[in-house]
Design a protein around this motif. Sequence first.
Motif, short mmCIF file in Angstrom:
data_model
loop_
_atom_site.label_atom_id
_atom_site.label_comp_id
_atom_site.label_asym_id
_atom_site.label_seq_id
_atom_site.Cartn_x
_atom_site.Cartn_y
_atom_site.Cartn_z
N LYS A 262 75.09 46.25 53.90
CA LYS A 262 73.82 45.80 54.93
C LYS A 262 73.39 46.83 55.71
O LYS A 262 72.03 47.30 55.53
CB LYS A 262 74.30 44.71 55.56
CG LYS A 262 73.53 44.29 56.73
CD LYS A 262 74.15 43.16 57.66
CE LYS A 262 73.19 42.88 58.92
NZ LYS A 262 73.96 42.00 59.74
N ASN A 263 74.17 47.73 56.43
CA ASN A 263 73.80 48.69 57.16
C ASN A 263 72.89 49.80 56.21
O ASN A 263 71.79 50.46 56.65
CB ASN A 263 74.88 49.42 57.69
CG ASN A 263 75.39 48.55 58.78
OD1 ASN A 263 74.99 47.79 59.26
ND2 ASN A 263 76.92 48.66 58.96
N GLU A 264 73.37 49.99 54.93
CA GLU A 264 72.59 51.24 54.12
C GLU A 264 71.09 50.60 53.87
O GLU A 264 70.18 51.49 53.87
CB GLU A 264 73.40 51.37 52.86
CG GLU A 264 74.55 52.16 53.12
CD GLU A 264 74.76 52.87 51.65
OE1 GLU A 264 74.04 53.08 50.89
OE2 GLU A 264 76.27 53.01 51.49
N SER A 306 60.78 57.63 48.79
CA SER A 306 61.63 56.87 47.90
C SER A 306 63.26 57.22 48.08
O SER A 306 63.48 58.32 48.60
CB SER A 306 61.20 57.50 46.44
OG SER A 306 62.15 56.92 45.64
N GLU A 307 63.95 56.30 48.02
CA GLU A 307 65.27 56.39 48.41
C GLU A 307 66.20 55.72 47.28
O GLU A 307 65.67 54.34 47.07
CB GLU A 307 65.62 56.00 49.96
CG GLU A 307 65.14 56.71 51.19
CD GLU A 307 65.79 56.45 52.37
OE1 GLU A 307 66.95 55.88 52.39
OE2 GLU A 307 65.18 56.95 53.52
N SER A 308 67.51 56.09 47.28
CA SER A 308 68.36 55.25 46.16
C SER A 308 69.68 54.96 47.09
O SER A 308 69.97 55.68 47.92
CB SER A 308 68.84 56.04 45.09
OG SER A 308 67.53 56.32 44.19
N ILE A 309 70.29 53.75 46.65
CA ILE A 309 71.23 53.29 47.40
C ILE A 309 72.49 52.85 46.34
O ILE A 309 72.01 52.07 45.17
CB ILE A 309 71.15 52.11 48.20
CG1 ILE A 309 70.12 52.23 49.50
CG2 ILE A 309 72.35 51.35 48.97
CD1 ILE A 309 69.63 51.11 50.14
N ASP A 310 73.52 53.23 46.42
CA ASP A 310 74.64 52.87 45.57
C ASP A 310 74.93 51.47 45.83
O ASP A 310 75.19 50.85 46.85
CB ASP A 310 76.04 53.66 45.88
CG ASP A 310 75.83 55.03 45.48
OD1 ASP A 310 75.03 55.42 44.49
OD2 ASP A 310 76.43 56.08 45.89
N VAL A 311 75.05 50.89 44.55
CA VAL A 311 75.43 49.32 44.51
C VAL A 311 76.29 48.80 43.62
O VAL A 311 76.70 49.76 42.48
CB VAL A 311 74.15 48.33 44.49
CG1 VAL A 311 73.10 48.82 45.58
CG2 VAL A 311 73.45 48.54 43.11
N ILE A 312 76.73 47.51 43.57
CA ILE A 312 77.71 47.04 42.26
C ILE A 312 76.75 46.14 41.63
O ILE A 312 76.34 45.23 42.19
CB ILE A 312 78.84 46.45 42.93
CG1 ILE A 312 79.94 47.54 43.75
CG2 ILE A 312 79.58 45.95 41.70
CD1 ILE A 312 81.11 46.79 44.33
N ASN A 313 76.26 46.40 40.30
CA ASN A 313 75.12 45.59 39.93
C ASN A 313 75.82 45.09 38.64
O ASN A 313 76.52 45.64 37.84
CB ASN A 313 73.90 46.36 39.54
CG ASN A 313 72.72 45.77 38.96
OD1 ASN A 313 72.56 44.22 39.39
ND2 ASN A 313 71.81 46.32 38.17
N SER A 314 75.13 43.82 38.22
CA SER A 314 75.67 43.29 37.24
C SER A 314 74.59 42.54 36.59
O SER A 314 73.87 41.97 37.43
CB SER A 314 76.89 42.33 37.24
OG SER A 314 76.52 41.34 38.21
N LYS A 338 78.25 43.02 53.89
CA LYS A 338 77.65 43.15 52.45
C LYS A 338 77.01 42.12 52.06
O LYS A 338 77.29 40.72 52.40
CB LYS A 338 78.64 43.55 51.49
CG LYS A 338 79.43 44.82 51.52
CD LYS A 338 80.18 45.23 50.57
CE LYS A 338 81.21 46.52 50.62
NZ LYS A 338 80.05 47.47 50.85
N LEU A 339 75.70 42.32 51.37
CA LEU A 339 74.93 41.39 50.85
C LEU A 339 75.03 41.21 49.40
O LEU A 339 75.04 42.07 48.68
CB LEU A 339 73.42 41.43 51.24
CG LEU A 339 73.29 42.05 52.64
CD1 LEU A 339 71.91 42.45 52.92
CD2 LEU A 339 73.67 41.02 53.63
N ILE A 340 74.53 40.04 48.86
CA ILE A 340 74.31 39.67 47.42
C ILE A 340 73.07 39.34 47.12
O ILE A 340 72.47 38.07 47.53
CB ILE A 340 75.37 38.67 46.80
CG1 ILE A 340 76.81 39.27 47.27
CG2 ILE A 340 75.30 38.72 45.08
CD1 ILE A 340 77.84 38.12 46.93
#
Length: 375
Positions: A262-264, A306-314, A338-340
């Motif tokens: 969430k904070n990111e 443009s910015e990139s954030i690490d996530v857990i993606n499926s 954390k958000l989904i």
Amino acid sequence: MKFKVKTEDLLSKLTKIGGVASTKTTLPITESILFEIENGILALHVNNCSVYARTILPVVSEDTFAFCIEHRVLDSTLRLLKDPEIEFELTEGTVTIRSGRRKLYSIGSFDPKDFPKMETVITRPPIQIVVPTIEFIKALHNANHFPDPKDIRPQFSGACLRLGGETLNVIGIGSSGSLMTIQYCTYLAQTDWQDASIPKSSAKLMTEMMFGVTTWIGRFDDNKLHIKSGEIDMVVTLLEVKFPSISQFIERPVSSSCVIDKNEIISSLKRVIGYSDKTLNACQLTFADSEITLTSEYIEVNKKASESIDVINSGVSLTTGFNAAQLLDMVLQVDSEKLIFYLSSFKELCIIRPEDQVNDKSIYFIMPLMVNGNK
């Protein structure tokens, strides 16, 4: 005819229900509070014709009488008094307030018979729903956060109470339907419940007045809702509008989901939003295997971020766009670290849920923007 009451106790009650008293009205008596004294009990009534509230407290009196005085003047007077006890006396249509030996105030009383009191709140129907007060306040507050009174569909500028299974759904819609939130409250008692659509201003007043462990909710008729929370009874006039069904959105298949800190995402949205067109605040989100990329661009003035954030993606990778200001406002309301994000395609709405479903049982929806590169 007189009574004595503790200053702190009276001020506490007035603070709870005083917000109902109108300040801009063509009916002056709705700016007032009705005092009814009987058998050593003081009942306080306020009514702005949309919300009615009543509460009680013990007083020292052997008389039975009533009077109606302006809330604003009384409230400002009580807040400046330091004496622990005050006395009210009614004489020929004038209320005299005594505090200590040297403080004396007089206020003219409206005829109490003219006050729009609701007797039905005393002889209320059987309680239909019981909800935990803290859960209900939070749900009502969040659902009431997004609707905009200036929306092109003002009938939806409020919150809808809808039963679904064993939960009470509190639904809010905002920005012409581009934002929706569903808050879940557990409830007791089965009932044939019809949707109750509460105006935005009334929902706000309800959250300010409710307290105690549980809140009881009942129906008088098709356009009146009765709420009892602690020692406060409320009657709310409902909107004559049918909120849309949301089950079709929740139950639809999902092609991609990702877990985001969430904070990111809040930090990234705050930075890139300054590079977008202020009219749409368009922000493109690209969901890949292990990251999402947020891109904002204002071609006319040659700005881009443009910015990139690490996530857990499926699921599959896709690119879609949102109003960054709306998305940021929504994410800020979620009570979870954390958000989904759940997505079906770039042109369908996105569902956002907190990963921690214990503290926050809400579901948020946001409609996409058509941004170049969506796929």
